[in-house]
Enzyme design. Structure first.
Site, PDB file in Angstrom:
ATOM      1  N   LYS A   1      11.503  -6.923 -12.245  1.00  0.00           N
ATOM      2  CA  LYS A   1      10.729  -7.920 -11.495  1.00  0.00           C
ATOM      3  C   LYS A   1       9.809  -8.728 -12.394  1.00  0.00           C
ATOM      4  O   LYS A   1       9.617  -9.917 -12.180  1.00  0.00           O
ATOM      5  CB  LYS A   1       9.901  -7.245 -10.387  1.00  0.00           C
ATOM      6  CG  LYS A   1      10.750  -6.834  -9.200  1.00  0.00           C
ATOM      7  CD  LYS A   1       9.885  -6.587  -7.979  1.00  0.00           C
ATOM      8  CE  LYS A   1      10.732  -6.251  -6.770  1.00  0.00           C
ATOM      9  NZ  LYS A   1       9.953  -5.785  -5.622  1.00  0.00           N
TER      10      LYS A   1
ATOM     11  N   LYS B   1      23.025  -5.395  -6.529  1.00  0.00           N
ATOM     12  CA  LYS B   1      22.532  -4.839  -5.267  1.00  0.00           C
ATOM     13  C   LYS B   1      22.314  -5.944  -4.224  1.00  0.00           C
ATOM     14  O   LYS B   1      21.874  -7.036  -4.579  1.00  0.00           O
ATOM     15  CB  LYS B   1      21.195  -4.154  -5.594  1.00  0.00           C
ATOM     16  CG  LYS B   1      20.587  -3.346  -4.504  1.00  0.00           C
ATOM     17  CD  LYS B   1      19.267  -2.742  -4.979  1.00  0.00           C
ATOM     18  CE  LYS B   1      18.193  -3.792  -5.125  1.00  0.00           C
ATOM     19  NZ  LYS B   1      16.838  -3.275  -5.256  1.00  0.00           N
TER      20      LYS B   1
ATOM     21  N   LYS C   1      16.903  -8.957  -0.801  1.00  0.00           N
ATOM     22  CA  LYS C   1      16.298 -10.096  -0.101  1.00  0.00           C
ATOM     23  C   LYS C   1      15.924 -11.209  -1.074  1.00  0.00           C
ATOM     24  O   LYS C   1      15.711 -12.342  -0.670  1.00  0.00           O
ATOM     25  CB  LYS C   1      15.099  -9.680   0.762  1.00  0.00           C
ATOM     26  CG  LYS C   1      14.177  -8.648   0.198  1.00  0.00           C
ATOM     27  CD  LYS C   1      13.273  -8.072   1.308  1.00  0.00           C
ATOM     28  CE  LYS C   1      12.891  -6.633   1.021  1.00  0.00           C
ATOM     29  NZ  LYS C   1      12.383  -5.893   2.138  1.00  0.00           N
TER      30      LYS C   1
HETATM   31  P1  TYM Z   1      12.249  -2.225  -0.077  1.00  0.00           P
HETATM   32  O1  TYM Z   1      11.374  -2.935   0.877  1.00  0.00           O
HETATM   33  O2  TYM Z   1      12.772  -2.975  -1.253  1.00  0.00           O
HETATM   34  O3  TYM Z   1      13.488  -1.600   0.667  1.00  0.00           O
HETATM   35  C1  TYM Z   1      13.330  -0.801   1.836  1.00  0.00           C
HETATM   36  C2  TYM Z   1      14.358   0.313   1.877  1.00  0.00           C
HETATM   37  O4  TYM Z   1      15.678  -0.243   1.861  1.00  0.00           O
HETATM   38  C3  TYM Z   1      16.425   0.348   0.813  1.00  0.00           C
HETATM   39  N1  TYM Z   1      17.336  -0.669   0.256  1.00  0.00           N
HETATM   40  C4  TYM Z   1      18.643  -0.472   0.123  1.00  0.00           C
HETATM   41  N2  TYM Z   1      19.447   0.561   0.447  1.00  0.00           N
HETATM   42  C5  TYM Z   1      20.761   0.419   0.201  1.00  0.00           C
HETATM   43  N3  TYM Z   1      21.303  -0.710  -0.337  1.00  0.00           N
HETATM   44  C6  TYM Z   1      20.544  -1.775  -0.675  1.00  0.00           C
HETATM   45  N4  TYM Z   1      21.083  -2.863  -1.184  1.00  0.00           N
HETATM   46  C7  TYM Z   1      19.142  -1.687  -0.446  1.00  0.00           C
HETATM   47  N5  TYM Z   1      18.108  -2.537  -0.641  1.00  0.00           N
HETATM   48  C8  TYM Z   1      17.004  -1.897  -0.210  1.00  0.00           C
HETATM   49  C9  TYM Z   1      15.384   0.767  -0.209  1.00  0.00           C
HETATM   50  O5  TYM Z   1      15.875   1.778  -1.067  1.00  0.00           O
HETATM   51  C10 TYM Z   1      14.271   1.253   0.667  1.00  0.00           C
HETATM   52  O6  TYM Z   1      14.491   2.578   1.097  1.00  0.00           O
HETATM   53  N6  TYM Z   1       9.015   0.463  -2.766  1.00  0.00           N
HETATM   54  C11 TYM Z   1       9.726   0.409  -1.514  1.00  0.00           C
HETATM   55  C12 TYM Z   1       8.820   0.418  -0.292  1.00  0.00           C
HETATM   56  C13 TYM Z   1       7.855   1.564  -0.250  1.00  0.00           C
HETATM   57  C14 TYM Z   1       8.171   2.906   0.048  1.00  0.00           C
HETATM   58  C15 TYM Z   1       6.928   3.594   0.019  1.00  0.00           C
HETATM   59  C16 TYM Z   1       9.364   3.574   0.319  1.00  0.00           C
HETATM   60  C17 TYM Z   1       6.513   1.476  -0.433  1.00  0.00           C
HETATM   61  N7  TYM Z   1       5.956   2.709  -0.272  1.00  0.00           N
HETATM   62  C18 TYM Z   1       6.864   4.969   0.251  1.00  0.00           C
HETATM   63  C19 TYM Z   1       9.289   4.955   0.557  1.00  0.00           C
HETATM   64  C20 TYM Z   1       8.060   5.629   0.524  1.00  0.00           C
HETATM   65  C21 TYM Z   1      10.524  -0.888  -1.470  1.00  0.00           C
HETATM   66  O7  TYM Z   1      10.184  -1.859  -2.104  1.00  0.00           O
HETATM   67  O8  TYM Z   1      11.539  -0.893  -0.585  1.00  0.00           O
END
Ligand code: TYM
Length: 342
Positions: free
Chosen positions: A122, A205, A208
């Site tokens: 990022k 991947k 968004k």
């Molecule tokens: P974020 O917002 O990027 O994504 C949310 C969840 O979706 C999953 N995900 C995917 N799974 C499969 N294939 C994909 N292409 C894909 N893109 C996203 C992510 O693995 C995630 O589970 N850092 C985290 C948010 C967060 C969090 C936490 C998660 C903040 N605090 C505490 C768990 C526990 C994030 O940016 O997810």
């Protein structure tokens, strides 16, 4: 329950979060949301959070952020999370997350953060210009989880490294203060769709932040858009194999089969047993029909819920109060351990 380090007993509790930045997409749904609903329905106490403080580690327009937070909440509920059963709230309403994150900033090491692939991806070549929040991001994530003493965290594959860091922070805190206070959390990365790939490039991947909207299926896409994106998805000229091994070196084919398996709640082996030998010209319409059948009811329910924003805000406020009731005593004990006078 005994944690992985053989330490104290912790009651099973699930926590996970999603950033309210941009659209909720099929990867978020299959890798995370759908599995949150399964955890809830297995009767495990579950806490789910719209991580708005994480979202602002890169610039967000305030009006867009407010809208995305409510839309994400609507997505959680439309996908089957019940606000009476699970706790749903947005991160900024529970200040204990940031209070614990500060303590973790003093436990985690610079080197740990510098190794995070998501930071490297990022911030890119422009690290000097990235926000300090983006660098410290995983420490807030560890606080999100540990302020509830959560034991299990369902996520997609891309969050694995952050969860390893969460364990490292818990282990170092416990060690430095001579306590067995924080659990050593288990990542739960399961199912056929832990890493949904872009529809335009099977090596990338689904995300968004991809500039091509055709690369992803958004949870707000209508039936025609979903069908068109699947029809145009990149594939190879061969037919589907009858066994999973035949998907090696065929990333695009593997991705579409994984998506089909996850949406239809079957194993990849079962899907290929049934559909092996089929050409993509026959498989894609089946996948499109399945995706529309599963996703359209969610997107129309999201749109309906978004008509009553006051109700969404009420649900988030109620969730935040319940979350705070769990987090406050844990933060208080942390302060006592660290030596804060209160
Ligand atoms: P974020 O917002 O990027 O994504 C949310 C969840 O979706 C999953 N995900 C995917 N799974 C499969 N294939 C994909 N292409 C894909 N893109 C996203 C992510 O693995 C995630 O589970 N850092 C985290 C948010 C967060 C969090 C936490 C998660 C903040 N605090 C505490 C768990 C526990 C994030 O940016 O997810």
């Amino acid at each position: 329950m005994t944690d992985a380090a053989g330490g104290a007993e912790f009651t099973p509790r699930v926590f996970s979060g999603i950033q309210p930045s941009g659209n909720l997409h099929l990867g978020n749904y299959l890798g995370a949301l759908k599995r949150f609903v399964e955890a809830q329905n297995n009767g495990i106490e579950s806490i789910y959070c719209m991580v708005d403080l994480h979202a602002i580690t890169v610039w967000q327009d305030p009006a867009d952020l407010r809208n995305a937070t409510r839309e994400l909440a609507a997505g959680f509920i439309a996908a089957g999370l019940e606000p009476q059963k699970s706790i749903l709230f947005n991160q900024s309403q529970v200040a204990e997350h940031t209070q614990l994150a500060w303590i973790f900033n003093c436990v985690a090491r610079m080197g740990w953060m510098q190794r995070m692939t998501q930071w490297k991806d990022k911030a890119g070549k422009n690290q000097q210009n990235a926000s300090l929040g983006l660098f410290a991001y995983p420490s807030l994530m560890a606080a999100d989880i540990l302020v509830y003493h959560a034991t299990h965290v369902p996520v997609g594959e891309d969050q694995k490294q952050h969860l390893e860091l969460t364990r490292d922070i818990a282990i170092k805190f416990n060690h430095d203060y001579g306590v067995e206070f924080f659990p050593i959390t288990e990542p739960v990365i399961e199912g056929a769709a832990t890493r949904v790939m872009s529809l335009r490039d099977g090596e990338k991947k689904m995300s968004k932040s991809d500039t091509s909207d055709a690369s992803r299926i958004n949870m707000t896409d209508d039936a025609d858009t979903i069908a068109r994106k699947i029809r145009k998805a990149k594939t190879d000229p061969d037919a589907l194999p009858s066994e999973a091994k035949g998907l090696d070196d065929r990333p695009e084919a593997r991705n579409l089969v994984n998506i089909y398996a996850a949406l239809s709640e079957q194993s990849v082996a079962a899907v290929l047993h049934e559909l092996g030998g089929k050409q993509f010209s026959g498989f894609k319409p089946m996948l499109a029909d399945l995706a529309v059948a599963k996703l359209a009811p969610i997107s129309s329910e999201m749109a309906r819920l978004m008509q009553d924003k006051a109700e969404i805000d009420r649900i988030l406020q109620d969730g935040a109060a319940r979350a705070r009731a769990i987090a406050t005593p844990i933060l208080d004990r942390t302060y006592d351990i660290v030596g804060m006078v209160r």
